[in-house]
Design an enzyme around this catalytic site. Sequence first.
Site, PDB file in Angstrom:
ATOM      1  N   GLU A 165      -6.123 -10.567  -1.866  1.00 24.70           N
ATOM      2  CA  GLU A 165      -6.975 -10.413  -0.668  1.00 24.70           C
ATOM      3  C   GLU A 165      -8.447 -10.276  -1.048  1.00 24.70           C
ATOM      4  OE1 GLU A 165      -5.446  -7.232   1.817  1.00 24.70           O
ATOM      5  OE2 GLU A 165      -3.377  -7.796   1.414  1.00 24.70           O
ATOM      6  N   GLU A 179       0.801  -1.229   0.000  1.00 21.31           N
ATOM      7  CA  GLU A 179       0.000   0.000   0.000  1.00 21.31           C
ATOM      8  C   GLU A 179       0.829   1.273   0.000  1.00 21.31           C
ATOM      9  OE1 GLU A 179      -2.800  -0.429   3.229  1.00 21.31           O
ATOM     10  OE2 GLU A 179      -3.807  -2.114   2.273  1.00 21.31           O
ATOM     11  N   ASP A 200      -1.168  -3.691  -3.535  1.00 22.60           N
ATOM     12  CA  ASP A 200      -1.965  -2.485  -3.240  1.00 22.60           C
ATOM     13  C   ASP A 200      -3.431  -2.753  -3.527  1.00 22.60           C
ATOM     14  OD1 ASP A 200      -2.485   0.246  -2.499  1.00 22.60           O
ATOM     15  OD2 ASP A 200      -0.487   0.761  -3.239  1.00 22.60           O
TER      16      ASP A 200
HETATM   17  C1  XIL Z   1      -5.889  -6.676   7.804  1.00 24.81           C
HETATM   18  C2  XIL Z   1      -6.364  -7.900   8.542  1.00 24.81           C
HETATM   19  O1  XIL Z   1      -7.449  -8.451   7.859  1.00 24.81           O
HETATM   20  C3  XIL Z   1      -6.729  -7.516   9.937  1.00 24.81           C
HETATM   21  O2  XIL Z   1      -7.094  -8.660  10.665  1.00 24.81           O
HETATM   22  C4  XIL Z   1      -5.542  -6.831  10.616  1.00 24.81           C
HETATM   23  O3  XIL Z   1      -5.913  -6.398  11.874  1.00 24.81           O
HETATM   24  C5  XIL Z   1      -5.082  -5.659   9.792  1.00 24.81           C
HETATM   25  O4  XIL Z   1      -4.806  -6.076   8.487  1.00 24.81           O
HETATM   26  N1  XIL Z   1      -5.021  -4.544   3.337  1.00 24.81           N
HETATM   27  C6  XIL Z   1      -3.994  -5.398   3.630  1.00 24.81           C
HETATM   28  C7  XIL Z   1      -4.188  -6.438   4.640  1.00 24.81           C
HETATM   29  O5  XIL Z   1      -2.942  -5.356   2.998  1.00 24.81           O
HETATM   30  O6  XIL Z   1      -2.986  -6.800   5.249  1.00 24.81           O
HETATM   31  C8  XIL Z   1      -5.194  -6.011   5.654  1.00 24.81           C
HETATM   32  O7  XIL Z   1      -5.433  -7.077   6.545  1.00 24.81           O
HETATM   33  C9  XIL Z   1      -6.477  -5.604   4.975  1.00 24.81           C
HETATM   34  C10 XIL Z   1      -6.248  -4.442   4.065  1.00 24.81           C
END
Ligand code: XIL
Length: 357
Positions: A263, A156, A200
């Site tokens: 994700e 990010e 990202d």
């Molecule tokens: C989030 C997790 O889902 C949470 O449990 C944690 O507390 C914080 O991180 N973008 C990302 C991920 O790159 O690593 C994030 O994951 C969600 C948003």
Amino acid sequence: MRLARRSFLAAAAALAACKGRDAGAQSRGPAPPLKSLAPWPVGCAVMTSELADPAYAQLLSRHFSQLTPEWEMKMEYILKDDGTFRFDRPDAIAAFARQHGMRLYATTLIWYAQNPPAFQKLGGTGQGFADAYRNYILAVAGRYRGQAAGWDTVNEAVAEDGEGLRDCIWSRNLGQDDYMVRAFEHAQEADPGAVLFINDYNLESLPRKRATFMRLVERLLKRGAPLKGIGTQTHIDAKLQPGALTTAIRELAGFGLPIHVSELDVSLNRAAGLLTDRIDLEARQARLYGEAAEAFAALPERQRFAFTIWGLRDKDSWLRGEKENPSPPWDTPLLFDDLGNPKTTFWAVADAWRGRK
Ligand code: XIL
């Protein structure tokens, strides 16, 4: 005001009542293991607390061939305030992956959102900060050397609105772009076999952000950073325009590097109009899952790194615990319902992949 609130509550109650029924999905019969349909790794984000539940572990290992620690391999967990490390939970996830024959995907080494006290104390110390940065990456990526198939090395980096890059503890102490080049170099030194990713989000919903991201990738590659993969998080909502995902994945693939849909989840709550048209939103949601699965499958074989869902059952979704705009229980962003039953979203992915293996 009061009236609006009352109708909101009524609609929410109605949604809660119909939650969990997915007749379409139920009529499809037994669900094939997703991993049996896909010739590429199919990943899921996990927490150690979830792995301890046998029903969870069974569903997970039936369908998925890769694990990403959802939180416990991040700096916020690993680096304690006094500068020492804790590896208990990340090690437990790595062990689970080994024991179940699953690939480990590791996240994340450097993230603007995590700037633990141990680094804050070193801010402004020049070489001291740079040394600690290298030590952290060597220790953490080094620990899973040979096991982690890849690392989100920089996460990010692009500003929320896509205008330029984020200002953060890493850019302030090590220089913009430079902190990323260093992160990739240190990670490669620690684990030369891991595929190092830049990762990202909103790359499909904000073309301007994607353009900034791609210019950044170009600069990093030009500087010789060992950046070896592109991660597109794909936290989307059900109102994303059809076609946007496909365009983003195709464009990002233009570098010729492996692509990780890293994700994926599709929120109903984050899409406007949920209370009036849930059926429509659920249909859009399933279509978006199908589109993501198709667009990924259409990549050249060498670029299909992995396709990862950000959580197993709806109740496991991080969206429920989000600080800003937490999802209510009737947001159902994943492939399996709270009880672990495959949903229409699951079948959208399965149908897109059927016959590929
Ligand atoms: C989030 C997790 O889902 C949470 O449990 C944690 O507390 C914080 O991180 N973008 C990302 C991920 O790159 O690593 C994030 O994951 C969600 C948003």
